[in-house]
Design a protein around this motif. Structure first.
Motif, PDB file in Angstrom:
ATOM      1  N   ILE A  27       0.834  -1.209   0.000  1.00 22.35           N
ATOM      2  CA  ILE A  27       0.000   0.000   0.000  1.00 22.35           C
ATOM      3  C   ILE A  27       0.860   1.247   0.000  1.00 22.35           C
ATOM      4  O   ILE A  27       0.626   2.191  -0.773  1.00 22.35           O
ATOM      5  N   LEU A  28       1.883   1.268   0.857  1.00 26.88           N
ATOM      6  CA  LEU A  28       2.745   2.441   0.979  1.00 26.88           C
ATOM      7  C   LEU A  28       3.575   2.678  -0.281  1.00 26.88           C
ATOM      8  O   LEU A  28       3.932   3.817  -0.583  1.00 26.88           O
ATOM      9  N   ALA A  29       3.874   1.614  -1.024  1.00 29.82           N
ATOM     10  CA  ALA A  29       4.665   1.762  -2.246  1.00 29.82           C
ATOM     11  C   ALA A  29       3.906   2.544  -3.308  1.00 29.82           C
ATOM     12  O   ALA A  29       4.503   3.266  -4.105  1.00 29.82           O
ATOM     13  N   ASP A  30       2.565   2.422  -3.311  1.00 23.92           N
ATOM     14  CA  ASP A  30       1.757   3.162  -4.292  1.00 23.92           C
ATOM     15  C   ASP A  30       0.347   3.304  -3.755  1.00 23.92           C
ATOM     16  O   ASP A  30      -0.522   2.467  -4.018  1.00 23.92           O
ATOM     17  N   VAL A  31       0.121   4.365  -2.968  1.00 20.58           N
ATOM     18  CA  VAL A  31      -1.191   4.579  -2.352  1.00 20.58           C
ATOM     19  C   VAL A  31      -2.257   4.760  -3.421  1.00 20.58           C
ATOM     20  O   VAL A  31      -3.364   4.224  -3.321  1.00 20.58           O
ATOM     21  N   GLY A  32      -1.936   5.509  -4.466  1.00 22.13           N
ATOM     22  CA  GLY A  32      -2.910   5.770  -5.529  1.00 22.13           C
ATOM     23  C   GLY A  32      -3.397   4.500  -6.192  1.00 22.13           C
ATOM     24  O   GLY A  32      -4.598   4.345  -6.461  1.00 22.13           O
ATOM     25  N   LYS A  33      -2.474   3.584  -6.458  1.00 25.26           N
ATOM     26  CA  LYS A  33      -2.856   2.319  -7.094  1.00 25.26           C
ATOM     27  C   LYS A  33      -3.635   1.438  -6.125  1.00 25.26           C
ATOM     28  O   LYS A  33      -4.580   0.741  -6.528  1.00 25.26           O
ATOM     29  N   SER A  34      -3.265   1.475  -4.851  1.00 25.37           N
ATOM     30  CA  SER A  34      -3.884   0.599  -3.859  1.00 25.37           C
ATOM     31  C   SER A  34      -5.375   0.860  -3.709  1.00 25.37           C
ATOM     32  O   SER A  34      -6.152  -0.069  -3.474  1.00 25.37           O
ATOM     33  N   VAL A  35      -5.784   2.116  -3.836  1.00 29.09           N
ATOM     34  CA  VAL A  35      -7.202   2.437  -3.641  1.00 29.09           C
ATOM     35  C   VAL A  35      -8.068   1.911  -4.787  1.00 29.09           C
ATOM     36  O   VAL A  35      -9.300   1.868  -4.666  1.00 29.09           O
ATOM     37  N   SER A  36      -7.445   1.507  -5.881  1.00 32.52           N
ATOM     38  CA  SER A  36      -8.211   0.972  -7.019  1.00 32.52           C
ATOM     39  C   SER A  36      -8.286  -0.550  -6.995  1.00 32.52           C
ATOM     40  O   SER A  36      -8.945  -1.152  -7.843  1.00 32.52           O
ATOM     41  N   LEU A  37      -7.626  -1.179  -6.037  1.00 27.97           N
ATOM     42  CA  LEU A  37      -7.584  -2.632  -5.971  1.00 27.97           C
ATOM     43  C   LEU A  37      -8.703  -3.181  -5.094  1.00 27.97           C
ATOM     44  O   LEU A  37      -9.123  -2.546  -4.127  1.00 27.97           O
ATOM     45  N   SER A  38      -9.168  -4.372  -5.438  1.00 26.34           N
ATOM     46  CA  SER A  38     -10.104  -5.076  -4.565  1.00 26.34           C
ATOM     47  C   SER A  38      -9.309  -5.782  -3.478  1.00 26.34           C
ATOM     48  O   SER A  38      -8.080  -5.902  -3.552  1.00 26.34           O
ATOM     49  N   ILE A  39     -10.014  -6.281  -2.478  1.00 21.96           N
ATOM     50  CA  ILE A  39      -9.317  -6.972  -1.394  1.00 21.96           C
ATOM     51  C   ILE A  39      -8.637  -8.237  -1.914  1.00 21.96           C
ATOM     52  O   ILE A  39      -7.532  -8.588  -1.473  1.00 21.96           O
ATOM     53  N   SER A  40      -9.262  -8.890  -2.889  1.00 22.45           N
ATOM     54  CA  SER A  40      -8.661 -10.096  -3.472  1.00 22.45           C
ATOM     55  C   SER A  40      -7.397  -9.755  -4.246  1.00 22.45           C
ATOM     56  O   SER A  40      -6.381 -10.467  -4.146  1.00 22.45           O
ATOM     57  N   GLU A  41      -7.433  -8.663  -5.009  1.00 21.49           N
ATOM     58  CA  GLU A  41      -6.274  -8.252  -5.795  1.00 21.49           C
ATOM     59  C   GLU A  41      -5.115  -7.839  -4.890  1.00 21.49           C
ATOM     60  O   GLU A  41      -3.961  -8.180  -5.154  1.00 21.49           O
ATOM     61  N   LEU A  42      -5.447  -7.097  -3.835  1.00 20.53           N
ATOM     62  CA  LEU A  42      -4.397  -6.660  -2.906  1.00 20.53           C
ATOM     63  C   LEU A  42      -3.761  -7.862  -2.205  1.00 20.53           C
ATOM     64  O   LEU A  42      -2.539  -7.926  -2.046  1.00 20.53           O
TER      65      LEU A  42
END
Length: 297
Positions: A27-42
């Protein structure tokens, strides 16, 4: 890392189990990308499970991944002025005050979001029924220990605080199985405290610790461990986050003990409060009415 949630996550990083740490780092490596991910993808990208992702969200105070993601997205959707928490010579006084406020807030939030309520309850019950409570501390952690000692006295509990290394070892050796020995340390690796706790444990006493290091020798030797924040962000102010986070844990424990200990602890709390108020009243009266006599030298 202007996001408040991202800063909390970074402050919490070293305290996390490996699987949760992998999620946090992603999450910290790319906050912007993380908010677009589903829980399964993350979970897949972090090579862990959805349960682990949810556990991290709950550690931060969210009941679901959806709530966490919405809060993270809301914070990253507008530009926050990044508060550089390193104190510099160029900072004016209002900036210094703002940084101290931010340091305190983040340290308290991180510590209390990570506290285990079950452990807090267990320690509270243990202290309430102990034959004797011995508190050992040194260095900066002595401030926290003194606060805890004062609170134990307020509840009428048999507490003694020792800051002397040799005295600590002597008292540890005199402990009994129904005693509690409570060690305070920022690093969790203070040799003198560790040695005293080892002596006390050998007597059968129950060991409690409050440190800022979950993997420390003192935490490992303790029957029950409480923790403040692991990281500190300020260079000039040193251990300000360590201290304030430990004090927040002590306050939480104190309130838990009152809840569990009522009505028995009500009388000593009331009596000690009356003594405190009477002392303050006499001082105020003494200072404001010098003509009434007394030694004003």
């Amino acid at each position: 890392m202007g996001s408040y949630l991202a800063r909390r996550l970074a402050l919490l990083l070293k305290e996390l189990p490996p699987a949760e740490k992998a999620v946090a780092e992603l999450i910290l490596a790319d906050v912007g990308k993380s908010v677009s991910l589903s829980i399964s993808e993350l979970a897949r990208l972090a090579r862990t499970s959805k349960t682990t992702v949810l556990r991290l969200c709950q550690r931060l105070g969210f009941s679901s991944f959806k709530d966490f993601r919405l809060a993270l997205a809301r914070e990253s959707s507008y530009s926050l002025e990044s508060l550089n928490l390193c104190i510099t010579e160029e900072d004016d006084i209002p900036t210094l005050v703002a940084k101290v406020r931010q340091l305190h807030t983040e340290a308290i939030n991180t510590a209390l979001s990570s506290v285990d309520p079950k452990v807090l309850e267990q320690v509270a019950k243990l202290l309430l029924k102990a034959r004797y409570i011995r508190l050992f501390a040194s260095g900066g952690a002595a401030v926290t220990a003194l606060d805890a000692h004062h609170k134990l006295i307020r509840m009428g509990l048999p507490s003694y605080l020792s800051l002397d290394q040799r005295e600590q070892k002597m008292l540890a050796g005199l402990s009994e199985p129904n005693d509690v020995v409570w060690g305070f340390s920022f690093s969790g690796a203070s040799i003198s405290i560790l040695e005293a706790l080892k002596i006390a444990r050998a007597t059968g006493a129950t060991i409690v610790s409050l440190t800022n290091n979950r993997n420390s020798p003192i935490a490992r030797i303790s029957h029950y461990s409480l923790f403040g924040v692991t990281n500190y962000l300020s260079h000039f102010t040193g251990t300000i986050e360590f201290r304030i986070s430990q004090l927040s844990i002590v306050d939480s424990l104190f309130l838990t003990m009152i809840k569990i200990g009522l009505p028995e602890v009500y009388s000593p709390l009331q009596k000690t409060q009356e003594i405190i108020e009477a002392d303050l009243y006499r001082r105020n009266k003494h200072n404001s009415n010098p003509e009434e006599g007394g030694d004003h030298g």
